[in-house]
Structures are given as structure tokens and as C-alpha cells.
Design a protein around this motif. Structure first.
Motif, mmCIF file in Angstrom:
data_model
loop_
_atom_site.group_PDB
_atom_site.id
_atom_site.type_symbol
_atom_site.label_atom_id
_atom_site.label_comp_id
_atom_site.label_asym_id
_atom_site.label_seq_id
_atom_site.Cartn_x
_atom_site.Cartn_y
_atom_site.Cartn_z
ATOM 1 N N VAL A 1 91.870 7.313 -62.702
ATOM 2 C CA VAL A 1 92.361 8.694 -62.586
ATOM 3 C C VAL A 1 93.128 9.085 -63.850
ATOM 4 O O VAL A 1 92.903 10.151 -64.430
ATOM 5 N N LEU A 2 94.031 8.203 -64.289
ATOM 6 C CA LEU A 2 94.835 8.501 -65.476
ATOM 7 C C LEU A 2 93.955 8.740 -66.701
ATOM 8 O O LEU A 2 94.258 9.585 -67.541
ATOM 9 N N SER A 3 92.863 8.003 -66.793
ATOM 10 C CA SER A 3 91.986 8.144 -67.957
ATOM 11 C C SER A 3 91.316 9.514 -68.006
ATOM 12 O O SER A 3 90.826 9.934 -69.053
ATOM 13 N N ALA B 1 86.842 13.233 -58.001
ATOM 14 C CA ALA B 1 85.413 13.236 -58.298
ATOM 15 C C ALA B 1 85.154 12.766 -59.733
ATOM 16 O O ALA B 1 84.245 11.976 -59.986
ATOM 17 N N ALA B 2 85.986 13.250 -60.665
ATOM 18 C CA ALA B 2 85.835 12.845 -62.067
ATOM 19 C C ALA B 2 86.032 11.343 -62.231
ATOM 20 O O ALA B 2 85.403 10.709 -63.082
ATOM 21 N N ALA B 3 86.893 10.770 -61.377
ATOM 22 C CA ALA B 3 87.163 9.331 -61.447
ATOM 23 C C ALA B 3 86.119 8.510 -60.685
ATOM 24 O O ALA B 3 86.223 7.283 -60.610
ATOM 25 N N GLY B 4 85.117 9.193 -60.107
ATOM 26 C CA GLY B 4 84.020 8.491 -59.465
ATOM 27 C C GLY B 4 84.139 8.280 -57.973
ATOM 28 O O GLY B 4 83.285 7.647 -57.366
ATOM 29 N N SER B 5 85.176 8.829 -57.333
ATOM 30 C CA SER B 5 85.349 8.675 -55.888
ATOM 31 C C SER B 5 85.754 10.015 -55.277
ATOM 32 O O SER B 5 86.930 10.255 -55.007
ATOM 33 N N PRO B 6 84.792 10.911 -55.056
ATOM 34 C CA PRO B 6 85.109 12.262 -54.589
ATOM 35 C C PRO B 6 85.915 12.330 -53.297
ATOM 36 O O PRO B 6 86.653 13.285 -53.078
ATOM 37 N N ARG B 7 85.787 11.303 -52.451
ATOM 38 C CA ARG B 7 86.517 11.326 -51.173
ATOM 39 C C ARG B 7 87.939 10.778 -51.284
ATOM 40 O O ARG B 7 88.722 10.898 -50.350
ATOM 41 N N ALA B 8 88.250 10.198 -52.417
ATOM 42 C CA ALA B 8 89.559 9.548 -52.588
ATOM 43 C C ALA B 8 90.619 10.527 -53.090
ATOM 44 O O ALA B 8 91.347 10.261 -54.046
ATOM 45 N N VAL B 9 90.714 11.668 -52.404
ATOM 46 C CA VAL B 9 91.654 12.711 -52.834
ATOM 47 C C VAL B 9 93.094 12.232 -52.718
ATOM 48 O O VAL B 9 93.902 12.443 -53.625
ATOM 49 N N ARG B 10 93.398 11.571 -51.612
ATOM 50 C CA ARG B 10 94.771 11.056 -51.429
ATOM 51 C C ARG B 10 95.117 10.021 -52.485
ATOM 52 O O ARG B 10 96.227 9.997 -53.020
ATOM 53 N N ALA B 11 94.176 9.142 -52.789
ATOM 54 C CA ALA B 11 94.402 8.101 -53.790
ATOM 55 C C ALA B 11 94.600 8.726 -55.172
ATOM 56 O O ALA B 11 95.404 8.251 -55.978
ATOM 57 N N ALA B 12 93.884 9.825 -55.434
ATOM 58 C CA ALA B 12 94.065 10.532 -56.710
ATOM 59 C C ALA B 12 95.467 11.119 -56.776
ATOM 60 O O ALA B 12 96.129 11.066 -57.817
ATOM 61 N N GLY B 13 95.928 11.657 -55.653
ATOM 62 C CA GLY B 13 97.292 12.187 -55.593
ATOM 63 C C GLY B 13 98.318 11.098 -55.823
ATOM 64 O O GLY B 13 99.305 11.287 -56.539
ATOM 65 N N SER B 14 98.072 9.937 -55.248
ATOM 66 C CA SER B 14 98.970 8.795 -55.428
ATOM 67 C C SER B 14 98.992 8.331 -56.885
ATOM 68 O O SER B 14 100.041 7.987 -57.430
ATOM 69 N N ALA B 15 97.818 8.346 -57.512
ATOM 70 C CA ALA B 15 97.732 7.950 -58.925
ATOM 71 C C ALA B 15 98.548 8.894 -59.793
ATOM 72 O O ALA B 15 99.260 8.467 -60.709
ATOM 73 N N CYS B 16 98.469 10.187 -59.498
ATOM 74 C CA CYS B 16 99.254 11.173 -60.253
ATOM 75 C C CYS B 16 100.749 10.989 -60.001
ATOM 76 O O CYS B 16 101.562 11.084 -60.923
#
Length: 200
Positions: free
Chosen positions: A125-127, A145-160
Motif C-alpha cells: 500500500v505504501l509503495s 485495488a492498486a495494491a492488488g487486493s480490491p477487497r482489502a479496504v480495511r487493511a489499506a486503511g490500517s496501512a495508511c
């Protein structure tokens, strides 16, 4: 009596300068001998005083005051290396780039980064954060989605939310799908200020 105070003040000033020179010399020696793993300094910005930390590989950490700088340094000592020293020189380039960013002269950062504090999907996500243009925003769903896991919205939020290098890696540009602002490591007000700066 006033003369005594003036003399004492001058001596205190001389002592402060001498200590600063000694500290700088020790930091330089530690770096040259390869025993300075993490250099740090603080830097005042329109969103508060930031803690900046870097290894020889690049910028490792940018932390807001609300994260408690002492706690951040202790965590770096535990997870990366206890060989930490206040050595501003290693971070001069980042400080300059931050000043240029906050005065509207810079739209992106060129400093090398050390991303070892993020792993797996979070690092992925950071990349992709730097792909969000200056003055633009992306949704958490879009970044997932850009990080390759469109359903991982919560995980993207956690990464941010756990981005170790905010501002430089612009997680403040990631917003909810409806455009509203959500939590940010520096606080929602800091996120708003950064977005307003970039929109100006």
C-alpha cells in the motif's frame, strides 16, 4: 549584580555552544565509525513539530508530536537498533524538502526511504501512495485495488494509519469513498491542513 548576571549568561551561552559543538563532533565520529544506526532531529512545520529519523539507507520515520517522540524513539531502539543519536546533519536534506513542501515550492519528495518498518500488504500500500498526485485524493478502496487486493479496504486503511513516514509518503491523500476525511496519524486537522495546502 547586573554585570554578574550578564557574565553568567555569557558563560552559559558559551557552554551551550561548546556542548553543541561537542555533540556534533560525537555524532560525526559515530557516523564515521559506523556505530550510528539511526540519526534523528525535530523540525517545526505548520502541522506541528515533527520527529525525523533516518538510517544510512534513508528516511525511516516521521512522527507527529501526538505520537510522543520519546515513545517513538524507544520503539525504534527496540525494533531497529539502540544505536540512536541526535544527529541533525543526516536529516538536513529532508528538513529542506519539508520546508519547500510547506511553502508550496515542492510537490513531491526525493529523499531515499528505508521502509523496513512496513511489511507485506502494508508495504505494498505504501509503495502506491506516491502515485496519488499532489492536490489529488484517492479512496481506500482505490488504493487497496492498486495494491492488488480490491477487497482489502480495511487493511489499506490500517496501512495508511500505521504509515511510518507520513507527509513524505502522502497517506493524507487517501480519503473515504464519499470524499470525507477519516482518522490520520497526525489528527484530522493536520490532514485537512495538508490537503488545503496542496489545493491552494
Amino acid at each position: 549584580m547586573t554585570a554578574d548576571k550578564d557574565i553568567a549568561g555569557m558563560l552559559a551561552g558559551d557552554e551551550t555552544e561548546a556542548l553543541a559543538r561537542l555533540h556534533a563532533r560525537l555524532a560525526e565520529q559515530a557516523a564515521s565509525e559506523g556505530v550510528l544506526d539511526i540519526a534523528y532531529r525535530t523540525h517545526d512545520t505548520p502541522v506541528g513539530r515533527l520527529l525525523l529519523a533516518a538510517t544510512e539507507a534513508g528516511v525511516l520515520r516521521v512522527a507527529y508530536e501526538r505520537e510522543e517522540h520519546e515513545r517513538v524513539l524507544a520503539n525504534l531502539a527496540d525494533t531497529v537498533s539502540p544505536r540512536i543519536l541526535r544527529a541533525p546533519g543526516r536529516l538536513d536534506r529532508l528538513a529542506t524538502e519539508l520546508d519547500e513542501y510547506f511553502t508550496g515550492k515542492r510537490t513531491g519528495f526525493d529523499v531515499p526511504l528505508d521502509l523496513r518498518l512496513s511489511k507485506g500488504f502494508r508495504r505494498e500500500v505504501l509503495s502506491h501512495l506516491a502515485d496519488i498526485g499532489y492536490g489529488e485524493t484517492a479512496s481506500y478502496a482505490g488504493i487497496a485495488a492498486a495494491a492488488g487486493s480490491p477487497r482489502a479496504v480495511r487493511a489499506a486503511g490500517s496501512a495508511c494509519a500505521t504509515n511510518p513516514i507520513p507527509v513524505v509518503l502522502p497517506c493524507h491523500r487517501v480519503v473515504r469513498s464519499d470524499g470525507s476525511l477519516s482518522g490520520y496519524v497526525g489528527g484530522v486537522e493536520a490532514k485537512r491542513k495538508l490537503l488545503e495546502l496542496e489545493a491552494a
